[in-house]
Design an enzyme around this catalytic site. Structure first.
Site, PDB file in Angstrom:
ATOM      1  N   HIS A  19       4.353   2.073  -8.080  1.00  0.00           N
ATOM      2  CA  HIS A  19       3.278   0.902  -8.057  1.00  0.00           C
ATOM      3  C   HIS A  19       2.280   1.295  -9.168  1.00  0.00           C
ATOM      4  O   HIS A  19       2.044  -0.218  -9.777  1.00  0.00           O
ATOM      5  CB  HIS A  19       2.410   1.004  -6.880  1.00  0.00           C
ATOM      6  CG  HIS A  19       3.315   0.705  -5.496  1.00  0.00           C
ATOM      7  ND1 HIS A  19       3.488   1.788  -4.804  1.00  0.00           N
ATOM      8  CD2 HIS A  19       3.823  -0.205  -4.765  1.00  0.00           C
ATOM      9  CE1 HIS A  19       3.974   1.369  -3.523  1.00  0.00           C
ATOM     10  NE2 HIS A  19       4.279   0.027  -3.735  1.00  0.00           N
ATOM     11  N   SER A  24       7.830   4.226  -0.857  1.00  0.00           N
ATOM     12  CA  SER A  24       6.808   4.848   0.293  1.00  0.00           C
ATOM     13  C   SER A  24       7.634   5.416   1.199  1.00  0.00           C
ATOM     14  O   SER A  24       7.238   6.227   1.973  1.00  0.00           O
ATOM     15  CB  SER A  24       5.961   3.642   0.634  1.00  0.00           C
ATOM     16  OG  SER A  24       5.250   3.036  -0.575  1.00  0.00           O
ATOM     17  N   GLY A  54       0.781  -1.170  -0.062  1.00  0.00           N
ATOM     18  CA  GLY A  54       0.076  -0.024   0.059  1.00  0.00           C
ATOM     19  C   GLY A  54       0.925   1.153  -0.009  1.00  0.00           C
ATOM     20  O   GLY A  54       2.021   1.295  -0.289  1.00  0.00           O
ATOM     21  N   ASN A  55       0.225   2.407   0.398  1.00  0.00           N
ATOM     22  CA  ASN A  55       0.799   3.891   0.328  1.00  0.00           C
ATOM     23  C   ASN A  55       1.348   3.667  -0.955  1.00  0.00           C
ATOM     24  O   ASN A  55       2.728   4.196  -1.369  1.00  0.00           O
ATOM     25  CB  ASN A  55       1.886   3.898   1.404  1.00  0.00           C
ATOM     26  CG  ASN A  55       2.315   5.390   1.537  1.00  0.00           C
ATOM     27  OD1 ASN A  55       3.504   5.740   1.173  1.00  0.00           O
ATOM     28  ND2 ASN A  55       1.275   6.080   1.844  1.00  0.00           N
ATOM     29  N   GLN A  84       7.395  -9.515   7.984  1.00  0.00           N
ATOM     30  CA  GLN A  84       8.932  -9.246   6.996  1.00  0.00           C
ATOM     31  C   GLN A  84       9.638  -7.806   7.798  1.00  0.00           C
ATOM     32  O   GLN A  84      10.493  -7.431   7.286  1.00  0.00           O
ATOM     33  CB  GLN A  84       8.609  -8.743   5.550  1.00  0.00           C
ATOM     34  CG  GLN A  84       7.853  -7.742   5.380  1.00  0.00           C
ATOM     35  CD  GLN A  84       7.392  -7.473   3.895  1.00  0.00           C
ATOM     36  OE1 GLN A  84       6.544  -8.342   3.360  1.00  0.00           O
ATOM     37  NE2 GLN A  84       8.190  -6.883   3.184  1.00  0.00           N
TER      38      GLN A  84
HETATM   39  O1  PAF Z   1       7.756  -5.285  -2.165  1.00  0.00           O
HETATM   40  C1  PAF Z   1       6.852  -5.240  -1.167  1.00  0.00           C
HETATM   41  O2  PAF Z   1       6.167  -4.335  -1.162  1.00  0.00           O
HETATM   42  C2  PAF Z   1       6.728  -6.280  -0.372  1.00  0.00           C
HETATM   43  O3  PAF Z   1       7.772  -6.855   0.074  1.00  0.00           O
HETATM   44  C3  PAF Z   1       5.508  -7.494  -0.847  1.00  0.00           C
HETATM   45  C4  PAF Z   1       6.355  -8.258  -1.990  1.00  0.00           C
HETATM   46  C5  PAF Z   1       4.453  -6.884  -1.161  1.00  0.00           C
HETATM   47  C6  PAF Z   1       5.499  -8.574   0.330  1.00  0.00           C
HETATM   48  O4  PAF Z   1       4.983  -8.115   1.396  1.00  0.00           O
END
Ligand code: PAF
Length: 289
Positions: A37, A187, A31-32, A61
């Site tokens: 994106h 982000s 998001g954000n 993560q």
């Molecule tokens: O790159 C990201 O934004 C994240 O690591 C992902 C691939 C969406 C996994 O949470």
């Protein structure tokens, strides 16, 4: 406007009758959303009939003391942006929906690729990425999934995951999207103060300079000294380097620049560096032909 799903079963009910006739793309995000994106979504639309964007700030993560709590959550704005590029579905699950047990007692990744570079300073980070991406693949069952090349190591790990677990999914890497001054969009750039934002493009400029120098030379000792010189220049500019390295495209160590050059292989310059509260990631491809 894309339809938003918060539950796995409801998303799957929608996708099930569609998948026999139509190609489905997944764009996983936290998001954000920024223009980088949106480029992933545009690329996904070229590759498939239906585009699903997942928006999930994945707790597994983030390490202790990292920015999980403060990571910007902007679902309404994100959905409005996704409408402008024609995303079909947004999957925005809760933590409970994604993780019946947290932390999950299952791991899908192993090996040096997860513990070097970003994995060295963020232990466990790629285990979290591996589990969430596997879950998203199983939930959405896309034909194709798009990931940004800014997170080059993440992309390499996901390609490995798909190969080793035989996911019938094509992985597409999308080029880095940069601001006009060269800073890679992220982000986390919003953590930069105005003064830091002015300085931030220096990081990419240094990668470009090193790439030019590497293209011109072919000596292994020179590689080491050019790297050290670049490290000093970046540090002197006010960054705190997490790592700066030159690797092969497969992220192996470079032990013979000359032979790589002779075989027209590419090199990757990879960097992670702190500027104030922002950890900036960037990379540059060195091509010899
Ligand atoms: O790159 C990201 O934004 C994240 O690591 C992902 C691939 C969406 C996994 O949470």
């Amino acid at each position: 406007m894309p339809t938003i799903y918060h539950h796995i079963a409801a998303l799957q009910d929608t996708l099930k009758p569609l998948r026999s006739e139509q190609r489905i793309a997944l764009v996983p995000t936290m998001g954000n959303l920024h223009d980088g994106h949106l480029e992933l979504v545009k690329m996904a639309k070229q590759q498939a009939d239906i585009v699903v964007v997942s928006i999930f700030v994945n707790p597994t993560q983030f390490g202790e003391g990292e920015d999980f709590d403060s990571y910007p959550r902007t679902l309404d704005e994100d959905v409005a942006k996704l409408a402008t590029v024609g995303a079909d579905y947004v999957f925005a699950p809760s933590i409970d929906e994604m993780y019946p047990v947290l932390p999950p007692p299952t791991s899908v990744l192993a090996g040096a690729i997860t513990t070097q570079l970003c994995g060295q300073s963020r232990p466990g980070h790629f285990d979290g990425v591996g589990i969430v991406v596997s879950k998203l693949f199983n939930i959405v069952q896309p034909d194709v999934a798009i990931f940004g090349q800014k997170d080059y190591q993440q992309l390499a790990i996901i390609k490995q995951l798909v190969r080793d677990l035989s996911y019938p999914i094509e992985i597409v890497g999308a080029p880095i999207v940069r601001a006009a001054d060269g800073l890679a969009l992220s982000s986390r750039n919003q953590y930069l103060s105005a003064a830091e934002r002015q300085m931030a493009p220096i990081l990419h400029q240094e990668l470009q300079r090193l790439a030019q120098q590497l293209m011109a030379g072919n000596d292994q000792h020179e590689l080491k000294s050019l790297l050290a010189e670049t490290q000093t220049r970046i540090t002197d500019a006010g960054f705190t380097i997490d790592y700066l390295d030159v690797r092969t495209e497969q992220l192996d160590a470079v032990d013979n620049v000359k032979s790589l050059k002779e075989n027209n292989q590419k090199l990757m310059i990879l960097v992670a560096a702190w500027l104030g509260r922002a950890r900036l990631l960037d990379n540059e491809i060195v091509t010899f032909n």
